[in-house]
Design a protein around this motif. Structure first.
Motif, mmCIF file in Angstrom:
data_model
loop_
_atom_site.group_PDB
_atom_site.id
_atom_site.type_symbol
_atom_site.label_atom_id
_atom_site.label_comp_id
_atom_site.label_asym_id
_atom_site.label_seq_id
_atom_site.Cartn_x
_atom_site.Cartn_y
_atom_site.Cartn_z
ATOM 1 N N MET A 1 0.841 -1.171 0.000
ATOM 2 C CA MET A 1 0.000 0.000 0.000
ATOM 3 C C MET A 1 0.892 1.242 0.000
ATOM 4 O O MET A 1 1.772 1.385 0.840
ATOM 5 N N LEU A 2 0.647 2.109 -0.952
ATOM 6 C CA LEU A 2 1.386 3.367 -0.990
ATOM 7 C C LEU A 2 0.700 4.378 -0.106
ATOM 8 O O LEU A 2 -0.530 4.522 -0.139
ATOM 9 N N LEU A 3 1.478 5.086 0.672
ATOM 10 C CA LEU A 3 0.932 6.127 1.536
ATOM 11 C C LEU A 3 1.605 7.454 1.204
ATOM 12 O O LEU A 3 2.787 7.497 0.881
ATOM 13 N N PRO A 4 0.850 8.541 1.283
ATOM 14 C CA PRO A 4 1.424 9.846 0.977
ATOM 15 C C PRO A 4 2.344 10.325 2.087
ATOM 16 O O PRO A 4 2.296 9.833 3.218
ATOM 17 N N ALA A 5 3.166 11.306 1.745
ATOM 18 C CA ALA A 5 4.043 11.911 2.742
ATOM 19 C C ALA A 5 3.192 12.614 3.802
ATOM 20 O O ALA A 5 2.171 13.236 3.480
ATOM 21 N N LYS A 6 3.604 12.494 5.036
ATOM 22 C CA LYS A 6 2.837 13.101 6.127
ATOM 23 C C LYS A 6 2.733 14.620 5.978
ATOM 24 O O LYS A 6 1.712 15.206 6.310
ATOM 25 N N ALA A 7 3.773 15.238 5.437
ATOM 26 C CA ALA A 7 3.737 16.690 5.244
ATOM 27 C C ALA A 7 2.640 17.077 4.253
ATOM 28 O O ALA A 7 1.926 18.070 4.447
ATOM 29 N N GLU A 8 2.489 16.289 3.201
ATOM 30 C CA GLU A 8 1.443 16.577 2.211
ATOM 31 C C GLU A 8 0.055 16.334 2.790
ATOM 32 O O GLU A 8 -0.875 17.094 2.542
ATOM 33 N N VAL A 9 -0.096 15.284 3.564
ATOM 34 C CA VAL A 9 -1.382 15.006 4.213
ATOM 35 C C VAL A 9 -1.736 16.148 5.161
ATOM 36 O O VAL A 9 -2.876 16.626 5.170
ATOM 37 N N ALA A 10 -0.772 16.606 5.930
ATOM 38 C CA ALA A 10 -1.021 17.709 6.868
ATOM 39 C C ALA A 10 -1.425 18.974 6.105
ATOM 40 O O ALA A 10 -2.354 19.685 6.511
ATOM 41 N N ARG A 11 -0.749 19.244 4.991
ATOM 42 C CA ARG A 11 -1.058 20.440 4.199
ATOM 43 C C ARG A 11 -2.471 20.351 3.621
ATOM 44 O O ARG A 11 -3.251 21.305 3.707
ATOM 45 N N GLN A 12 -2.836 19.216 3.078
ATOM 46 C CA GLN A 12 -4.164 19.052 2.494
ATOM 47 C C GLN A 12 -5.264 19.044 3.561
ATOM 48 O O GLN A 12 -6.364 19.546 3.327
ATOM 49 N N LEU A 13 -4.959 18.489 4.721
ATOM 50 C CA LEU A 13 -5.926 18.500 5.810
ATOM 51 C C LEU A 13 -6.169 19.929 6.291
ATOM 52 O O LEU A 13 -7.316 20.319 6.532
ATOM 53 N N ARG A 14 -5.102 20.743 6.413
ATOM 54 C CA ARG A 14 -5.273 22.156 6.782
ATOM 55 C C ARG A 14 -6.117 22.889 5.744
ATOM 56 O O ARG A 14 -7.005 23.675 6.093
ATOM 57 N N ARG A 15 -5.849 22.616 4.470
ATOM 58 C CA ARG A 15 -6.606 23.250 3.390
ATOM 59 C C ARG A 15 -8.083 22.862 3.463
ATOM 60 O O ARG A 15 -8.972 23.711 3.358
ATOM 61 N N TYR A 16 -8.349 21.571 3.679
ATOM 62 C CA TYR A 16 -9.732 21.099 3.787
ATOM 63 C C TYR A 16 -10.445 21.752 4.968
ATOM 64 O O TYR A 16 -11.577 22.220 4.836
ATOM 65 N N ARG A 17 -9.783 21.791 6.120
ATOM 66 C CA ARG A 17 -10.399 22.386 7.318
ATOM 67 C C ARG A 17 -10.663 23.884 7.137
ATOM 68 O O ARG A 17 -11.683 24.405 7.608
ATOM 69 N N ALA A 18 -9.760 24.585 6.443
ATOM 70 C CA ALA A 18 -9.964 26.020 6.202
ATOM 71 C C ALA A 18 -11.197 26.243 5.320
ATOM 72 O O ALA A 18 -12.038 27.116 5.610
ATOM 73 N N TRP A 19 -11.337 25.464 4.263
ATOM 74 C CA TRP A 19 -12.507 25.600 3.399
ATOM 75 C C TRP A 19 -13.767 25.119 4.104
ATOM 76 O O TRP A 19 -14.860 25.647 3.854
ATOM 77 N N GLU A 20 -13.644 24.158 4.989
ATOM 78 C CA GLU A 20 -14.798 23.696 5.768
ATOM 79 C C GLU A 20 -15.313 24.817 6.656
ATOM 80 O O GLU A 20 -16.524 25.047 6.737
ATOM 81 N N ARG A 21 -14.392 25.535 7.297
ATOM 82 C CA ARG A 21 -14.805 26.676 8.123
ATOM 83 C C ARG A 21 -15.478 27.752 7.273
ATOM 84 O O ARG A 21 -16.481 28.343 7.688
ATOM 85 N N ALA A 22 -14.944 27.987 6.077
ATOM 86 C CA ALA A 22 -15.552 28.978 5.186
ATOM 87 C C ALA A 22 -16.953 28.540 4.764
ATOM 88 O O ALA A 22 -17.871 29.365 4.672
#
Length: 100
Positions: A1-22
């Motif tokens: 199973m390929l897993l993404p880099a944790k830094a990229e997951v953290a960046r995308q999760l922050r982006r998702y949460r910011a748009w969720e708040r908006a």
């Protein structure tokens, strides 16, 4: 199973949460909906989930625990059987119902 880099997951999760708040602040604003859905889709692809909420939960777990623990957790989850069938039964009866 390929897993993404944790830094990229953290960046995308922050982006998702910011748009969720908006989205929560302005649910009728259509200019916010598209980037929110894009962020959710990206997170789904990264985490291998079908739902943005599940992907966000999986991303948080992935960032919180070690890689080995995350993989072990994924292996313990129930998987669909490869023999599971979907749709109507394939018998002769079903073939002829459409012609009536």
């Amino acid at each position: 199973m390929l897993l993404p880099a944790k830094a990229e997951v953290a960046r995308q999760l922050r982006r998702y949460r910011a748009w969720e708040r908006a989205m929560l602040a302005a649910p009728a604003d259509h200019s916010v909906r598209a980037p929110f859905e894009d962020a959710g889709y990206t997170l789904c692809v990264l985490m291998g989930k079908r739902c943005a909420r599940e992907a966000a939960d999986a991303a948080e777990r992935y960032l919180r625990i070690t890689l080995a623990a995350y993989l072990r957790e994924q292996d313990e989850r129930p998987h669909l059987s490869t023999t599971a069938r979907r749709g109507p039964p394939q018998t002769g009866r079903w073939r002829f119902l459409a012609g009536r």
